[in-house]
Enzyme design. Sequence first.
Site, PDB file in Angstrom:
ATOM      1  N   LYS A  60      16.277  21.664 -11.061  1.00 47.37           N
ATOM      2  CA  LYS A  60      15.548  20.440 -11.355  1.00 47.37           C
ATOM      3  C   LYS A  60      16.409  19.394 -12.065  1.00 47.37           C
ATOM      4  O   LYS A  60      17.233  19.705 -12.917  1.00 47.37           O
ATOM      5  CB  LYS A  60      14.325  20.735 -12.236  1.00 47.37           C
TER       6      LYS A  60
ATOM      7  N   GLU B 250       9.477   8.518 -16.987  1.00 49.37           N
ATOM      8  CA  GLU B 250       8.127   9.033 -17.198  1.00 49.37           C
ATOM      9  C   GLU B 250       7.632   8.725 -18.614  1.00 49.37           C
ATOM     10  O   GLU B 250       6.452   8.403 -18.809  1.00 49.37           O
ATOM     11  CB  GLU B 250       8.115  10.542 -16.934  1.00 49.37           C
TER      12      GLU B 250
ATOM     13  N   HIS C 153       0.827  -1.215   0.000  1.00 52.21           N
ATOM     14  CA  HIS C 153       0.000   0.000   0.000  1.00 52.21           C
ATOM     15  C   HIS C 153       0.861   1.265   0.000  1.00 52.21           C
ATOM     16  O   HIS C 153       0.420   2.316   0.463  1.00 52.21           O
ATOM     17  CB  HIS C 153      -0.947   0.024   1.203  1.00 52.21           C
TER      18      HIS C 153
ATOM     19  N   SER D 141      14.927  21.628 -16.220  1.00 52.03           N
ATOM     20  CA  SER D 141      13.776  22.507 -16.421  1.00 52.03           C
ATOM     21  C   SER D 141      14.230  23.778 -17.130  1.00 52.03           C
ATOM     22  O   SER D 141      15.337  24.260 -16.918  1.00 52.03           O
ATOM     23  CB  SER D 141      13.154  22.864 -15.072  1.00 52.03           C
TER      24      SER D 141
END
Length: 458
Positions: free
Chosen positions: A281, A288, A154, A275
Site C-alpha cells: 500500500k 485525505e 458527473h 499500511s
Amino acid sequence: MALWGARFSEQADKRLQAFNASISIDQKMVNQDIKGSIAHVTMLADQGIIETSDKEAIISNLKDIQKEIADGSLPIDPDAEDIHMFIEAELTKRTPSGKKVHTARSRNDQVATDFKLYSLDTCAEIKKYIVAMIQTLLHQAKANTHTIMPGYTHLQRAQPITFAHHLMAYVEMLKRDLSRLDDAMQRANTCPLGAGALATTTYPIDRYETAELLGFSGPTLNSIDSVSDRDFAIEMTNTFAMIMMHLSRFCEEIILWCSWEFQFIELSDAFATGSSIMPQKKNPDVAELVRGKTGRVYGDLNTLLAMMKNLPLAYNKDLQEDKEAFMDAAQTVEDCLVTMIPMVDTWTVHPQKMKEAAQKGFINATDCADYLTKKGMAFRDAYGCIGQLVKYCISTHQDLESLSMDEYHKISPLFDDDVYEAVALKTCVKNRNVVGGPSPEMVEKHISLVEKELEAYE
C-alpha cells in the site's frame, strides 16, 4: 484578587476561575496586546493624560516583557485569567507607572483591538501560503500544457483537455480566495481602541492617532459596535472555510488520480504513508486529512455564527469563544497549505496514462458533431448522427478514430478523410483556442496573466 475584584467581598471560586479563563487561547495575541498598549500610552502622553516619563517606563518594560516571553525566560502564568491581565499585572510589578496603562481603556476595546490586529496578521500570513500554492500549481501547469487528459462531468469522461488547464481551474479558485481575504482585511482595518467598555471615555483621547500608530485606516465610528463586532472574524473564517473547500476538492481528485484505477500521478514517498498489514500500500493520507479537516473548519465557522446569532449589544462573555474557533480554523488552513505545497510540487505526472484514458470514452464526439456542423449540417442533426455513430462504435468495439470511411458514410455523406484530423485529440484541444479554453496557447496566456497578477502580492 483579580484586577477587577475591588467591588467583590469574596474570592472567586477556583471553578469559576478555571471556567472563566482564556489564557491558554489568547496568549497567542501577546505581541498584538503589547503593540496595542504601546500605541495607547503613546497617545495618552501626547494628549497630556499621563506623563512622558510614565509612557517611557511603560513602553520600556512592555518591550522587556515581550522579549522575555519570546525567549522563554518569562513563562506565561497558566493561572492568569487572560493574556491582557497577565501582561498588565507583570508590568505593574516592574514599574509603578504600570498602573496607568489602563487609563481611558477597557478590556472590551483592548480585546477587540488585539483580536483585529491578530486576525489581520494571520490573514497576511495565510495569503503568503496561498500565493505559494498558486505558484506551485503554475509550475506544474507550465510543464503540462500539452499533456492531454479527459475532462469530466458527473465523473464521466466528457471532452479532451490538458492537465495544465485542469490545474489552472484551482488557480482561479485560490485567486478568488486571495481576493476574499483582501476584502475582509479591508473591512477589518478600523481600530476599536478608545471605544472603552461601550461608551468611549471622558478623557480627551485622540483615536485617530492610536489608529495610525497601529496601522489601521482609522478608528471605528460607533463605540457600541466597536466592542461587540465580530463580523471580521466571521468573514475571515468563512474565507478559510472556502479555502478548505477548494483544497478538499483538489485533494479528492488527487486521491483519484493516484489510485490504481487512474494512475495519472504518483505522490512522492515523502508525502505518502503505508499500511501496517498490507506491504504493497501507498496511501494519500495528506490529501485525505485535508479532506477531513475541511469539516473541522466548517465547524469553526458555525461556532462563530451560532455564537453571534442572538447576542444583545454590547459586549457579552460569549465573545470569549471567538478566538479559539478563529485560531483553530486559521491554523488548520495554514497546516494544510504548508503540507500540500511540497506534496504537489514533488508528485510525478504520468502523461501516457492520461492520454490512454483520453482515448477512451468518445470524448471527441462533440468535435465530430462540430465537424458535420461546419460542413453545413444543423447542430441538432449532427448531434443525432454522432449519437448513432457512437452507438455503432460501442456495438463493434471501435472508436471514432478507427472507423473506416465506409462506416462514416453510412451515417452521413458529409464525412471525408479530414474527419480523422478533426477528431484527433491534439486537434480537439488545439482548436479550443478561445479565452478560458484548454488549448496550449490559451493556457500559456492564462499562466502569464496570473504570474503578472501575483506581482501585487510580492
